[in-house]
Structures are given as structure tokens and as C-alpha cells.
Scaffold this motif. Structure first.
Motif, PDB file in Angstrom:
ATOM      1  N   UNK A  12       0.817  -1.206   0.000  1.00 61.97           N
ATOM      2  CA  UNK A  12       0.000   0.000   0.000  1.00 61.97           C
ATOM      3  C   UNK A  12       0.857   1.266   0.000  1.00 61.97           C
ATOM      4  N   UNK A  13       1.923   1.255   0.770  1.00 60.28           N
ATOM      5  CA  UNK A  13       2.828   2.410   0.796  1.00 60.28           C
ATOM      6  C   UNK A  13       3.422   2.654  -0.591  1.00 60.28           C
ATOM      7  N   UNK A  14       3.826   1.570  -1.260  1.00 62.47           N
ATOM      8  CA  UNK A  14       4.392   1.694  -2.601  1.00 62.47           C
ATOM      9  C   UNK A  14       3.360   2.218  -3.596  1.00 62.47           C
ATOM     10  N   UNK A  15       2.136   1.714  -3.501  1.00 63.92           N
ATOM     11  CA  UNK A  15       1.077   2.166  -4.401  1.00 63.92           C
ATOM     12  C   UNK A  15       0.732   3.630  -4.148  1.00 63.92           C
ATOM     13  N   UNK A  16       0.742   4.048  -2.883  1.00 62.61           N
ATOM     14  CA  UNK A  16       0.480   5.449  -2.575  1.00 62.61           C
ATOM     15  C   UNK A  16       1.545   6.344  -3.187  1.00 62.61           C
ATOM     16  N   UNK A  17       2.791   5.895  -3.129  1.00 64.74           N
ATOM     17  CA  UNK A  17       3.888   6.664  -3.723  1.00 64.74           C
ATOM     18  C   UNK A  17       3.716   6.755  -5.239  1.00 64.74           C
ATOM     19  N   UNK A  18       3.352   5.650  -5.858  1.00 65.82           N
ATOM     20  CA  UNK A  18       3.152   5.659  -7.304  1.00 65.82           C
ATOM     21  C   UNK A  18       1.968   6.547  -7.682  1.00 65.82           C
ATOM     22  N   UNK A  19       0.935   6.540  -6.868  1.00 63.88           N
ATOM     23  CA  UNK A  19      -0.227   7.387  -7.140  1.00 63.88           C
ATOM     24  C   UNK A  19       0.146   8.861  -7.049  1.00 63.88           C
ATOM     25  N   UNK A  20       1.023   9.207  -6.106  1.00 58.09           N
ATOM     26  CA  UNK A  20       1.493  10.591  -5.994  1.00 58.09           C
ATOM     27  C   UNK A  20       2.243  11.012  -7.257  1.00 58.09           C
ATOM     28  N   UNK A  21       3.084  10.106  -7.782  1.00 54.22           N
ATOM     29  CA  UNK A  21       3.852  10.412  -8.994  1.00 54.22           C
ATOM     30  C   UNK A  21       2.923  10.610 -10.191  1.00 54.22           C
ATOM     31  N   UNK A 215      -1.216   7.950 -18.410  1.00 54.24           N
ATOM     32  CA  UNK A 215      -1.214   8.263 -16.989  1.00 54.24           C
ATOM     33  C   UNK A 215      -2.590   8.025 -16.354  1.00 54.24           C
ATOM     34  N   UNK A 216      -3.654   8.352 -17.080  1.00 56.63           N
ATOM     35  CA  UNK A 216      -4.990   8.102 -16.554  1.00 56.63           C
ATOM     36  C   UNK A 216      -5.239   6.598 -16.385  1.00 56.63           C
ATOM     37  N   UNK A 217      -4.775   5.821 -17.372  1.00 57.11           N
ATOM     38  CA  UNK A 217      -4.915   4.370 -17.276  1.00 57.11           C
ATOM     39  C   UNK A 217      -4.139   3.828 -16.086  1.00 57.11           C
ATOM     40  N   UNK A 218      -2.931   4.363 -15.909  1.00 55.38           N
ATOM     41  CA  UNK A 218      -2.113   3.916 -14.774  1.00 55.38           C
ATOM     42  C   UNK A 218      -2.756   4.296 -13.453  1.00 55.38           C
ATOM     43  N   UNK A 219      -3.369   5.466 -13.384  1.00 61.93           N
ATOM     44  CA  UNK A 219      -4.026   5.874 -12.144  1.00 61.93           C
ATOM     45  C   UNK A 219      -5.167   4.927 -11.792  1.00 61.93           C
ATOM     46  N   UNK A 220      -5.922   4.509 -12.795  1.00 63.34           N
ATOM     47  CA  UNK A 220      -7.008   3.559 -12.557  1.00 63.34           C
ATOM     48  C   UNK A 220      -6.460   2.229 -12.046  1.00 63.34           C
ATOM     49  N   UNK A 221      -5.370   1.758 -12.656  1.00 62.35           N
ATOM     50  CA  UNK A 221      -4.763   0.494 -12.241  1.00 62.35           C
ATOM     51  C   UNK A 221      -4.249   0.565 -10.806  1.00 62.35           C
ATOM     52  N   UNK A 222      -3.578   1.673 -10.481  1.00 62.82           N
ATOM     53  CA  UNK A 222      -3.020   1.814  -9.135  1.00 62.82           C
ATOM     54  C   UNK A 222      -4.138   1.901  -8.104  1.00 62.82           C
ATOM     55  N   UNK A 223      -5.182   2.676  -8.419  1.00 58.95           N
ATOM     56  CA  UNK A 223      -6.302   2.810  -7.489  1.00 58.95           C
ATOM     57  C   UNK A 223      -6.989   1.476  -7.260  1.00 58.95           C
ATOM     58  N   UNK A 224      -7.153   0.697  -8.319  1.00 56.26           N
ATOM     59  CA  UNK A 224      -7.785  -0.616  -8.203  1.00 56.26           C
ATOM     60  C   UNK A 224      -6.922  -1.561  -7.358  1.00 56.26           C
ATOM     61  N   UNK A 225      -5.616  -1.547  -7.593  1.00 56.53           N
ATOM     62  CA  UNK A 225      -4.715  -2.406  -6.808  1.00 56.53           C
ATOM     63  C   UNK A 225      -4.731  -2.016  -5.335  1.00 56.53           C
ATOM     64  N   UNK A 226      -4.764  -0.719  -5.072  1.00 60.50           N
ATOM     65  CA  UNK A 226      -4.785  -0.248  -3.685  1.00 60.50           C
ATOM     66  C   UNK A 226      -6.051  -0.739  -2.985  1.00 60.50           C
ATOM     67  N   UNK A 227      -7.182  -0.664  -3.694  1.00 60.79           N
ATOM     68  CA  UNK A 227      -8.453  -1.122  -3.119  1.00 60.79           C
ATOM     69  C   UNK A 227      -8.430  -2.621  -2.849  1.00 60.79           C
TER      70      UNK A 227
END
Length: 252
Positions: A12-21, A215-227
């Protein structure tokens, strides 16, 4: 069970960092000269924690670094003689109160003293310092090698030099650090080198190299993984709470 929670938390910490980027990239999709970032993660093997069943070392997610995508952005023609774009790997040099900074943002202008400055008001440096113009200068011309010339007065057709834009590159560009306003700072062991290969395009600016759809696609992927990780941790927490309650109900 505790190891499962720690592994999930590291993810989760890693995904949060990626979401910030990713979020920062999207926020700068229209920033002139902006260079996108990416996150690098790696496996971290705990030196002490081991799986109870197999005895294998526990593997966590480690946020290793952020890298810069220094690829060329789209060059857009503006027709403004003070707009310049770098075609190549070079950077303009800007003088700031914190020292020299390096940028690809070529949306330049003149200040009250006739100096060529960035949108933030910082002087753009030439080979001999800031580039200054006279009140009677007209027809500003910037050649592909960065040479800045003008015609003086209303009648003269002769060209007069005002300097040459200083363009530099770096042997280790990934070591550059972002410093705000689309600029970078460099450490002492990564000194700028004169760039003779890049070309300067007058009347154009380099837009951000952020690929908004990607980037929008990546944001969706990261958000889904975090959930998904959050749901797994919640399930583990519920199982642990249920086990504790059942143990509490066992007669003494």
C-alpha cells in the motif's frame, strides 16, 4: 498473519507513492517543458522475518527511486519571437536566488530592465551572463545555435549581437533533481557540459511530455490495486478479530 499484514502494508505504501507520482504528472500535463516522472520499486527480503510454514525469508515491496522521463515533448509553434524550444537533450540555464537551475521551459519574456527572463522572472543566462536588450532594439532573432541578434533603431537594417543562449547537458541526467517551476538542480558531481548538438527553435515551445491517456490508465490500475490490497487487509483483520473472540469464548 502478522506477516501478511506487513506485506500488504508495504504494498500500500508503494502504491500510494506511485499514485502521488502519477497525480503530479497529470497535474502538469499542460506545463510547458515539464518532464514526466516514474516510480521504481524493488523486492526487499527481510533479514529476520520468515514464513512460519516454510522458513523462507519474507519479501516486502521497497520504494527505491523516482526516475525522469527526459524524452522530447511535442513542439508547438506560437509565432512569439521570445518563445524558444530545445530540440535535443539540452537545457537552458537560469539564474535563481538558489543558484543556477536548468529548464526546458522556453516561454521567455523581457523584464523592466530589458533582460530575457523566464515566466517566474529569473534571468536566462547566455555564455557571458544575462542577455539584455536596448529600448531601441527590434526584430529579435534567435538562431538555431542560440545566437541572439537584433536590429537597432527604426532605420538600421544591420544586425547587432546580444549574446548566445547557454545550452547545457549532463553526463548523468537521471541524477538531476526537480526544483519547481519546471526546473532542475544538479549536484556538484554532475556538472553541466556545453551542448553543441541541440538546436534552438524560435517561435516555438516544447509542451509537457506527459502522455495523459497512459497516466490516466495507470491511475485507474493503481487505485484498483490499492483497493484490492485494502480489502485483503480488512479480511485478514476480521479473521484475526474473529479468532481472538473465539479464544475468549473457550471455557477456562
Amino acid at each position: 498473519m502478522q506477516n501478511t499484514l506487513l506485506i500488504g502494508l508495504s504494498r500500500q505504501v508503494a502504491l500510494q507513492r506511485e499514485l502521488d507520482v502519477v497525480s503530479n504528472n497529470l497535474a502538469n500535463v499542460n506545463t510547458t517543458g515539464y518532464k514526466a516522472d516514474g516510480a521504481i520499486f524493488e523486492e526487499f527480503l527481510s533479514p529476520t522475518a520468515r514464513a512460519a510454514e516454510t522458513g523462507n525469508r519474507i519479501s516486502f515491496v521497497h520504494d527505491r527511486a523516482t526516475w525522469h522521463d527526459l524524452g522530447q515533448g511535442t513542439v508547438e509553434q506560437t509565432g512569439n519571437p521570445l518563445d524558444v524550444a530545445v530540440q535535443g537533450n539540452g537545457f537552458f540555464v537560469v539564474q535563481t536566488p538558489r543558484g543556477e537551475r536548468y529548464t526546458r521551459n522556453g516561454a521567455l519574456q523581457l523584464n523592466a530592465n530589458g533582460e530575457l527572463v523566464t515566466a517566474s522572472g529569473y534571468p536566462v543566462l547566455g555564455d557571458s551572463g544575462p542577455i539584455r536588450f536596448q529600448p531601441t532594439d527590434r526584430n529579435i532573432m534567435i538562431a538555431q545555435d542560440g545566437t541572439v541578434s537584433v536590429q537597432e533603431g527604426s532605420q538600421s537594417q544591420a544586425s547587432s549581437l546580444r549574446g548566445r543562449l547557454r545550452v547545457v547537458n549532463f553526463n548523468r541526467p537521471q541524477q538531476l533533481q526537480k526544483d519547481g517551476d519546471g526546473s532542475f538542480s544538479a549536484s556538484a558531481n554532475n556538472a553541466p557540459q556545453p551542448d553543441t548538438q541541440s538546436r534552438i527553435l524560435q517561435g516555438s515551445i516544447e509542451k509537457s511530455n506527459v502522455r495523459s491517456v497512459v497516466e490516466m490508465t495507470r491511475m485507474i490500475e493503481v487505485t484498483r490495486s490499492y483497493s484490492q490490497v485494502a480489502a485483503m487487509l480488512q479480511q485478514q483483520g476480521d479473521m484475526r478479530q474473529s479468532a481472538i473472540q473465539k479464544l475468549a469464548d473457550v471455557p477456562a
